[in-house]
Write a protein that holds these residues in place. Structure first.
Motif, short mmCIF file in Angstrom:
data_model
loop_
_atom_site.label_atom_id
_atom_site.label_comp_id
_atom_site.label_asym_id
_atom_site.label_seq_id
_atom_site.Cartn_x
_atom_site.Cartn_y
_atom_site.Cartn_z
N ILE A 61 0.95 -1.12 0.09
CA ILE A 61 -0.07 -0.10 -0.01
C ILE A 61 0.71 1.10 -0.13
O ILE A 61 0.76 2.19 -0.87
N GLU A 62 1.96 1.34 0.80
CA GLU A 62 2.88 2.38 0.98
C GLU A 62 3.31 2.88 -0.39
O GLU A 62 3.27 3.84 -0.82
N ALA A 113 -7.37 -1.21 -4.91
CA ALA A 113 -8.11 -2.40 -4.51
C ALA A 113 -8.69 -2.96 -6.00
O ALA A 113 -8.67 -4.28 -6.20
N HIS A 114 -8.84 -2.02 -7.17
CA HIS A 114 -9.84 -2.88 -8.31
C HIS A 114 -8.88 -2.94 -9.60
O HIS A 114 -9.45 -3.28 -10.57
N ARG A 115 -7.79 -1.97 -9.70
CA ARG A 115 -7.13 -1.93 -11.03
C ARG A 115 -5.69 -1.98 -11.08
O ARG A 115 -5.08 -2.28 -12.06
N VAL A 116 -5.06 -1.91 -9.93
CA VAL A 116 -3.66 -1.97 -10.02
C VAL A 116 -3.14 -3.46 -10.13
O VAL A 116 -3.69 -4.55 -9.56
N THR A 117 -2.24 -3.76 -11.12
CA THR A 117 -1.66 -4.85 -11.12
C THR A 117 -0.27 -5.11 -10.50
O THR A 117 0.39 -4.01 -10.25
N TRP A 118 0.30 -6.42 -10.42
CA TRP A 118 1.57 -6.31 -9.83
C TRP A 118 2.67 -5.58 -10.74
O TRP A 118 3.65 -4.77 -10.02
N ASP A 119 2.44 -5.32 -12.07
CA ASP A 119 3.61 -4.76 -12.51
C ASP A 119 3.56 -3.11 -12.52
O ASP A 119 4.24 -2.55 -12.79
N SER A 139 -2.88 -8.72 -0.18
CA SER A 139 -3.10 -8.16 0.83
C SER A 139 -3.56 -6.67 1.00
O SER A 139 -4.62 -6.33 1.52
N ALA A 140 -2.64 -5.93 0.11
CA ALA A 140 -2.87 -4.42 -0.17
C ALA A 140 -4.23 -4.23 -0.87
O ALA A 140 -5.05 -3.41 -0.21
N GLN A 141 -4.55 -5.29 -1.56
CA GLN A 141 -5.98 -5.01 -2.28
C GLN A 141 -7.09 -5.39 -1.38
O GLN A 141 -8.16 -4.68 -1.36
N GLU A 142 -7.17 -6.42 -0.63
CA GLU A 142 -7.78 -6.57 0.30
C GLU A 142 -8.19 -5.48 1.42
O GLU A 142 -9.35 -5.24 1.67
N TRP A 143 -7.21 -5.37 1.91
CA TRP A 143 -7.16 -4.12 2.88
C TRP A 143 -7.82 -2.94 2.23
O TRP A 143 -8.47 -2.16 2.86
N SER A 144 -7.43 -2.40 1.08
CA SER A 144 -8.12 -1.25 0.63
C SER A 144 -9.33 -1.39 0.47
O SER A 144 -10.38 -0.60 0.56
N ALA A 145 -9.84 -2.66 -0.37
CA ALA A 145 -11.36 -2.77 -0.27
C ALA A 145 -12.01 -3.04 0.77
O ALA A 145 -13.28 -2.29 0.82
#
Length: 163
Positions: A61-62, A113-119, A139-145
């Motif tokens: 997230i950071e 949460a919805h659009r960022v990919t690992w790249d 984890s970052a996506q789950e917490w953001s959501a």
């Protein structure tokens, strides 16, 4: 306390048992000798003493929100995680309103949460990160959501949410 003189730190004077996360809270504004302003915000994503974001998720997230916010919030100096892993300090030039900061945080978390990919995640190799193995986009996506599901308040003590 002992014999050492310590300055009061605003964050430690805040009653963490009374705040209601997630929220955006202006901690304060400092003015430099030439009149320039630097604002410090408490970006609380998780209820203090009730949970914490795991380090790998917080780390991702950071890195990601630091890049996303720079496209949404003029004058961003830094966004750094709290040691308690419940949120971030956001430091910015000028005096953006809590609503402006909240909107930038919300849209950044929505992208994460919805659009960022690992790249898309910056700083995930040994050259660009001091602990590159400790990341988790999942984890970052789950917490953001989860933060978005709960809604972000502009009042640390009241759950009135921003749009």
């Amino acid at each position: 306390m002992g014999d050492i003189e310590l300055a009061e730190v605003e964050s430690f004077a805040l009653d963490h048992t009374k705040v209601r996360a997630p929220y955006v809270r202006l901690i304060g504004v400092e003015h430099g000798p030439r009149g320039d302003a630097i604002s410090n915000y408490d970006i609380r994503l998780v209820q203090p003493n009730a949970g914490e974001i795991p380090t790998a998720g917080l780390h991702t997230i950071e890195h990601t929100i630091a890049a996303l916010l720079r496209t949404r919030l003029e004058g961003l100096i830094d966004i750094s995680p709290f040691g308690c892993r419940t949120g971030f300090h956001l430091i910015v030039w000028g005096e953006p309103t809590p609503a402006e900061v909240g909107a930038a945080i919300k849209s950044s978390l929505d992208d994460l949460a919805h659009r960022v990919t690992w790249d898309d995640v910056p700083g995930t190799d040994a050259t660009s990160c001091g602990n590159y193995r400790d990341h988790s986009l999942f984890s970052a996506q789950e917490w953001s959501a989860e933060v978005l599901r709960q809604g972000i308040s502009l009042d640390a003590f009241d759950r009135s949410q921003i749009a």
